[in-house]
Motif scaffolding. Structure first.
Motif, PDB file in Angstrom:
ATOM      1  N   GLU A 112       0.831  -1.203   0.000  1.00  0.00           N
ATOM      2  CA  GLU A 112       0.000   0.000   0.000  1.00  0.00           C
ATOM      3  C   GLU A 112       0.865   1.252   0.000  1.00  0.00           C
ATOM      4  O   GLU A 112       0.519   2.260  -0.640  1.00  0.00           O
ATOM      5  CB  GLU A 112      -0.946  -0.017   1.201  1.00  0.00           C
ATOM      6  CG  GLU A 112      -2.094  -1.002   1.045  1.00  0.00           C
ATOM      7  CD  GLU A 112      -3.011  -1.046   2.247  1.00  0.00           C
ATOM      8  OE1 GLU A 112      -4.202  -1.328   2.055  1.00  0.00           O
ATOM      9  OE2 GLU A 112      -2.527  -0.819   3.379  1.00  0.00           O
ATOM     10  N   ALA A 113       2.008   1.186   0.681  1.00  0.00           N
ATOM     11  CA  ALA A 113       2.931   2.318   0.683  1.00  0.00           C
ATOM     12  C   ALA A 113       3.502   2.570  -0.713  1.00  0.00           C
ATOM     13  O   ALA A 113       3.863   3.706  -1.052  1.00  0.00           O
ATOM     14  CB  ALA A 113       4.066   2.076   1.681  1.00  0.00           C
ATOM     15  N   LEU A 114       3.543   1.504  -1.518  1.00  0.00           N
ATOM     16  CA  LEU A 114       4.035   1.640  -2.900  1.00  0.00           C
ATOM     17  C   LEU A 114       2.928   2.085  -3.848  1.00  0.00           C
ATOM     18  O   LEU A 114       3.178   2.271  -5.050  1.00  0.00           O
ATOM     19  CB  LEU A 114       4.614   0.314  -3.381  1.00  0.00           C
ATOM     20  CG  LEU A 114       5.915  -0.147  -2.718  1.00  0.00           C
ATOM     21  CD1 LEU A 114       6.274  -1.562  -3.175  1.00  0.00           C
ATOM     22  CD2 LEU A 114       7.054   0.819  -3.034  1.00  0.00           C
ATOM     23  N   GLY A 115       1.693   2.195  -3.340  1.00  0.00           N
ATOM     24  CA  GLY A 115       0.597   2.688  -4.158  1.00  0.00           C
ATOM     25  C   GLY A 115      -0.367   1.629  -4.644  1.00  0.00           C
ATOM     26  O   GLY A 115      -1.279   1.923  -5.429  1.00  0.00           O
ATOM     27  N   TYR A 116      -0.222   0.388  -4.197  1.00  0.00           N
ATOM     28  CA  TYR A 116      -1.134  -0.672  -4.624  1.00  0.00           C
ATOM     29  C   TYR A 116      -2.456  -0.567  -3.859  1.00  0.00           C
ATOM     30  O   TYR A 116      -2.467  -0.342  -2.639  1.00  0.00           O
ATOM     31  CB  TYR A 116      -0.514  -2.047  -4.392  1.00  0.00           C
ATOM     32  CG  TYR A 116       0.532  -2.401  -5.434  1.00  0.00           C
ATOM     33  CD1 TYR A 116       0.165  -2.980  -6.645  1.00  0.00           C
ATOM     34  CD2 TYR A 116       1.885  -2.140  -5.214  1.00  0.00           C
ATOM     35  CE1 TYR A 116       1.117  -3.304  -7.601  1.00  0.00           C
ATOM     36  CE2 TYR A 116       2.847  -2.457  -6.167  1.00  0.00           C
ATOM     37  CZ  TYR A 116       2.454  -3.035  -7.365  1.00  0.00           C
ATOM     38  OH  TYR A 116       3.394  -3.343  -8.316  1.00  0.00           O
ATOM     39  N   ASN A 117      -3.549  -0.752  -4.567  1.00  0.00           N
ATOM     40  CA  ASN A 117      -4.881  -0.759  -3.974  1.00  0.00           C
ATOM     41  C   ASN A 117      -5.374  -2.195  -3.857  1.00  0.00           C
ATOM     42  O   ASN A 117      -5.234  -2.985  -4.793  1.00  0.00           O
ATOM     43  CB  ASN A 117      -5.860   0.053  -4.827  1.00  0.00           C
ATOM     44  CG  ASN A 117      -5.513   1.527  -4.848  1.00  0.00           C
ATOM     45  OD1 ASN A 117      -5.193   2.111  -3.814  1.00  0.00           O
ATOM     46  ND2 ASN A 117      -5.576   2.129  -6.025  1.00  0.00           N
ATOM     47  N   PHE A 118      -5.974  -2.512  -2.739  1.00  0.00           N
ATOM     48  CA  PHE A 118      -6.479  -3.869  -2.502  1.00  0.00           C
ATOM     49  C   PHE A 118      -7.994  -3.878  -2.642  1.00  0.00           C
ATOM     50  O   PHE A 118      -8.690  -3.018  -2.098  1.00  0.00           O
ATOM     51  CB  PHE A 118      -6.058  -4.348  -1.108  1.00  0.00           C
ATOM     52  CG  PHE A 118      -4.617  -4.768  -1.030  1.00  0.00           C
ATOM     53  CD1 PHE A 118      -4.276  -6.103  -1.036  1.00  0.00           C
ATOM     54  CD2 PHE A 118      -3.608  -3.807  -0.984  1.00  0.00           C
ATOM     55  CE1 PHE A 118      -2.940  -6.499  -0.981  1.00  0.00           C
ATOM     56  CE2 PHE A 118      -2.279  -4.188  -0.927  1.00  0.00           C
ATOM     57  CZ  PHE A 118      -1.944  -5.544  -0.929  1.00  0.00           C
ATOM     58  N   THR A 119      -8.473  -4.857  -3.363  1.00  0.00           N
ATOM     59  CA  THR A 119      -9.915  -4.979  -3.599  1.00  0.00           C
ATOM     60  C   THR A 119     -10.545  -6.120  -2.816  1.00  0.00           C
ATOM     61  O   THR A 119     -11.744  -6.358  -2.924  1.00  0.00           O
ATOM     62  CB  THR A 119     -10.190  -5.189  -5.098  1.00  0.00           C
ATOM     63  OG1 THR A 119      -9.564  -6.409  -5.517  1.00  0.00           O
ATOM     64  CG2 THR A 119      -9.656  -4.029  -5.922  1.00  0.00           C
ATOM     65  N   GLU A 125      -4.112 -11.742  -2.247  1.00  0.00           N
ATOM     66  CA  GLU A 125      -3.932 -10.600  -3.142  1.00  0.00           C
ATOM     67  C   GLU A 125      -2.524 -10.006  -3.039  1.00  0.00           C
ATOM     68  O   GLU A 125      -2.007  -9.448  -4.021  1.00  0.00           O
ATOM     69  CB  GLU A 125      -4.991  -9.524  -2.874  1.00  0.00           C
ATOM     70  CG  GLU A 125      -5.073  -8.486  -3.979  1.00  0.00           C
ATOM     71  CD  GLU A 125      -6.207  -7.496  -3.780  1.00  0.00           C
ATOM     72  OE1 GLU A 125      -6.310  -6.561  -4.604  1.00  0.00           O
ATOM     73  OE2 GLU A 125      -6.985  -7.643  -2.823  1.00  0.00           O
ATOM     74  N   VAL A 126      -1.877 -10.166  -1.870  1.00  0.00           N
ATOM     75  CA  VAL A 126      -0.523  -9.634  -1.757  1.00  0.00           C
ATOM     76  C   VAL A 126       0.417 -10.341  -2.734  1.00  0.00           C
ATOM     77  O   VAL A 126       1.367  -9.739  -3.252  1.00  0.00           O
ATOM     78  CB  VAL A 126       0.039  -9.747  -0.316  1.00  0.00           C
ATOM     79  CG1 VAL A 126      -0.820  -8.991   0.666  1.00  0.00           C
ATOM     80  CG2 VAL A 126       0.234 -11.184   0.111  1.00  0.00           C
ATOM     81  N   VAL A 127       0.172 -11.623  -3.005  1.00  0.00           N
ATOM     82  CA  VAL A 127       1.044 -12.367  -3.916  1.00  0.00           C
ATOM     83  C   VAL A 127       0.955 -11.788  -5.324  1.00  0.00           C
ATOM     84  O   VAL A 127       1.979 -11.584  -6.006  1.00  0.00           O
ATOM     85  CB  VAL A 127       0.686 -13.862  -3.927  1.00  0.00           C
ATOM     86  CG1 VAL A 127       1.602 -14.623  -4.878  1.00  0.00           C
ATOM     87  CG2 VAL A 127       0.773 -14.444  -2.521  1.00  0.00           C
ATOM     88  N   ALA A 128      -0.265 -11.515  -5.773  1.00  0.00           N
ATOM     89  CA  ALA A 128      -0.430 -10.934  -7.106  1.00  0.00           C
ATOM     90  C   ALA A 128       0.302  -9.604  -7.221  1.00  0.00           C
ATOM     91  O   ALA A 128       1.011  -9.351  -8.208  1.00  0.00           O
ATOM     92  CB  ALA A 128      -1.915 -10.755  -7.413  1.00  0.00           C
ATOM     93  N   HIS A 129       0.159  -8.751  -6.225  1.00  0.00           N
ATOM     94  CA  HIS A 129       0.830  -7.445  -6.272  1.00  0.00           C
ATOM     95  C   HIS A 129       2.348  -7.596  -6.183  1.00  0.00           C
ATOM     96  O   HIS A 129       3.086  -6.859  -6.851  1.00  0.00           O
ATOM     97  CB  HIS A 129       0.315  -6.558  -5.141  1.00  0.00           C
ATOM     98  CG  HIS A 129      -1.112  -6.131  -5.306  1.00  0.00           C
ATOM     99  ND1 HIS A 129      -1.648  -5.750  -6.506  1.00  0.00           N
ATOM    100  CD2 HIS A 129      -2.129  -6.033  -4.390  1.00  0.00           C
ATOM    101  CE1 HIS A 129      -2.926  -5.416  -6.333  1.00  0.00           C
ATOM    102  NE2 HIS A 129      -3.239  -5.593  -5.059  1.00  0.00           N
ATOM    103  N   LEU A 130       2.821  -8.529  -5.363  1.00  0.00           N
ATOM    104  CA  LEU A 130       4.271  -8.730  -5.250  1.00  0.00           C
ATOM    105  C   LEU A 130       4.873  -9.196  -6.575  1.00  0.00           C
ATOM    106  O   LEU A 130       5.955  -8.747  -6.973  1.00  0.00           O
ATOM    107  CB  LEU A 130       4.575  -9.752  -4.154  1.00  0.00           C
ATOM    108  CG  LEU A 130       4.402  -9.279  -2.705  1.00  0.00           C
ATOM    109  CD1 LEU A 130       4.485 -10.470  -1.747  1.00  0.00           C
ATOM    110  CD2 LEU A 130       5.443  -8.235  -2.345  1.00  0.00           C
TER     111      LEU A 130
END
Length: 612
Positions: A112-119, A125-130
């Motif tokens: 989230e600090a990097l700007g990713y939004n969680f739905t 979901e953290v795995v997909a963003h990572l």
């Protein structure tokens, strides 16, 4: 518990993914979804509820693709909603996940600090963003996943696709089962080989820490960045015979399959009324040195272990301890040398039992202690089978119903075979007694067949339970664990609160619960405890309790006012627990059907518990 299916092919795999999910429905789930890559975009459908809901949505949207991933979710983080259903997407990346990412909140804060939004509310979901973030520094999907995996803490299996790699599927196994299905011009992944049997019977079983890259023509497996070889194993296609046939539910079918399942299980060990010379021959030296037994299991398998304790101590004169794996693994148990550690599991993938096994092996190695490990299991290719010194298979065939029936009784048969073998090696059981018990084991399938003839009578009695909210099951000796098992079955599928007790414990508390509205189920084989059990029955009736008795035909227990008796054929006291499992299974089944519950897939439960 959560199912994964994925594949890469030349043809559209939409229907293959849907069929795979249907074959995984027995594991328990609350939502389903799939994602396909087609012409540079991810096409996704997700639905709450049954796979049929997803199938309808997919048919309506007519999405197709030659590479994709699909999932049935059993909720851990976040409620059963469409947003929480898998697959999860981050830009060009889609992910399905079994297991739990224990440090997901920490990772989520960083993302989230990097700007990713969680739905979603999920850990997945953290795995997909990572992975999406890692792809910013490398164009290679495999390398991006290899960067992500060390950041994850927990137990997980992953399937990952990326629109920039439309011919590549990445799979990861760390603490949660995952297999690769090997095809011709197509390859697949799944959490259970059963899902892939319509398209292949050749499998690679990934090991802990494996990361695999699948294309249509290649399968490469890596550990710590180095390519490793994993054998391809061909599976007997008859394992796919997992249909309900003439039966209304899988559970009822599996209850009726018990005579054959027990026959198959004992046939691998017995020759006439003797143990076969080649049965567990490789283990004979280790068995000769063991001084005690530690059984580790969960749920129904734990109840099988409790009966095993009676048998080990009474027959083989070996001290035996039984513990619930989820407790054992966290209480820093003292590891004792010359101990046989027996893990019991239907799937061979039960998370707590597998973790307890691994921890025990590490502790023993750290102290340079000599121990022997063994699995009693229904899946020859499972993690526990691969990670223990020896194994004894319960040849029950696929068990689809969440409430275990034939897996349980074959576990008991396998335990008896193991005990006879150890007793023979240590000369604690004489050959005459072995011959007597083995003769009784051969006779047990026939006794179960005769017991099944009581089905109509048990159905009639089950009608008296439909409006009840509570129930007690009572047994003594080896029937005490069957009382626990009977209560568990009733709870699992009918949602009636039930408790199992040692009948001698009535006066120490449970008797306070007995009144005119409390059904009490009694297990009454004709053994040395029968007279004491009859006294316990009198105690219940004196307080107005209504008795439902499964009694040996020679017990002298008869029907009377508020005492309903179903007579069970005479059986050896050693093997009575196997036979007396059957009427309590039938009772629970019929009560559940009459109450209108989902017998094969009861709420909140999963068949294979692969997360903690």
């Amino acid at each position: 518990m959560c199912g994964i299916v994925g594949g890469v092919a030349e043809r559209s795999i939409t229907n293959i993914l849907i069929e795979g999910l249907k074959r995984l429905e027995y594991r328990g789930y609350d939502s389903a979804g799939l994602a396909l890559v087609d012409h540079g975009q991810i096409l996704r459908e997700r639905r709450v509820g049954k796979v049929a809901n997803l199938e309808q949505a997919v048919n309506e949207s007519a999405i197709i693709g030659s590479i994709g991933i699909a999932h049935t979710r059993w909720a851990t983080h976040g409620k059963p909603t469409e947003n929480n259903a898998h697959p999860h997407i981050s830009g060009r990346v889609a992910v399905v996940h079994n297991g739990i990412i224990e440090n997901y909140q920490e990772l989520k804060d960083d993302l989230e600090a990097l700007g990713y939004n969680f739905t979603s509310q999920t850990d997945t979901e953290v795995v997909a963003h990572l992975v999406h973030e890692a792809l910013k520094s490398t164009p290679d999907l495999l390398k991006a996943v290899e960067q992500v995996v060390p950041q994850l803490k927990g137990a997980y299996a992953l399937g990952i696709i990326d629109t920039n790699h439309p011919d590549e599927l990445i799979a990861v196994r760390e603490g949660s089962p995952l297999v690769i299905g090997v095809g011709i011009g197509e390859n697949f992944i799944s959490s259970d080989q059963l899902a892939l049997l319509p398209v292949t019977n050749r499998f690679i079983y990934l090991e802990e820490g494996d990361i695999a890259r699948l294309t249509r023509e290649t399968i490469d497996v890596y550990v710590n960045g180095q390519k490793v070889a994993r054998p391809v194993k061909e599976l007997d296609a008859t394992i796919s015979n997992a249909t309900k046939g003439e039966f209304k539910h899988y559970m009822l079918k599996e209850i009726y399959e018990q005579p054959e399942a027990i026959q198959q299980t004992i046939s691998q060990a017995l020759n006439g009324n003797a143990l076969r010379p080649d049965f567990l021959k490789d283990a004979e030296i280790d068995f000769s040195n063991i001084k005690q037994v530690q059984i580790i299991a969960c749920g129904t398998s734990y109840h099988a272990g409790m009966i095993g304790k009676y048998w080990f101590e009474q027959l083989a004169d070996l001290p035996c301890h039984v513990e619930i794996a989820s407790e054992y693994r966290y209480r820093s148990p003292v590891i004792v040398g010359d101990t046989l550690y027996v893990c019991i599991s239907q799937s061979g993938e039960t998370a707590d039992t597998l973790a307890a096994l691994r921890d025990t092996k590490k502790r023993a190695a750290a102290k340079n202690l000599n121990i022997t490990t063994m699995t009693i299991c229904n899946v020859a290719t499972s993690s526990m089978v691969r990670e223990t010194d020896y194994h004894l298979l319960t040849l029950a065939g696929p068990e689809i119903g969440v409430a275990s029936t034939k897996a349980f009784t074959t576990q008991l048969a396998a335990l008896m075979l193991l005990i006879l073998k150890i007793g023979q090696i240590k000369q604690n059981i004489d050959e005459n007694q072995i011959a007597e018990i083995t003769a009784d084991m051969w006779h047990t399938p026939k006794v179960i067949l005769d017991t099944l003839q009581n089905d109509t009578e048990i159905l009639r009695l089950s009608e008296l339970f439909v409006e009840k909210q509570h129930c007690l099951f009572l047994g003594r000796g080896t029937e005490f664990p069957i009382a626990l098992e009977g209560a568990l079955k009733l709870k699992e599928i009918s949602y009636i609160h039930a408790e199992g007790y040692a009948a001698g414990e009535l006066k120490h508390g449970p008797l306070a619960l007995v009144d005119n509205d409390m059904p009490v189920v009694i297990l009454a084989p004709n053994d040395e405890m029968l007279d004491k059990l009859k006294s316990n029955m009198e105690e219940v009736q004196a307080r107005g309790g209504e008795l439902f008795v499964f009694a040996d035909e020679d017990s002298g227990i008869k029907n009377k006012d508020r005492q309903h008796v179903v007579h069970v054929p005479n059986v050896s006291s050693w093997l009575a627990p196997i036979v007396y499992s059957v009427p309590v299974q039938l009772l629970s089944y019929h009560v559940a059907v009459l109450r209108g519950t989902d017998v094969d897939q009861p709420r909140n439960l999963a068949k294979s518990v692969t997360v903690e």
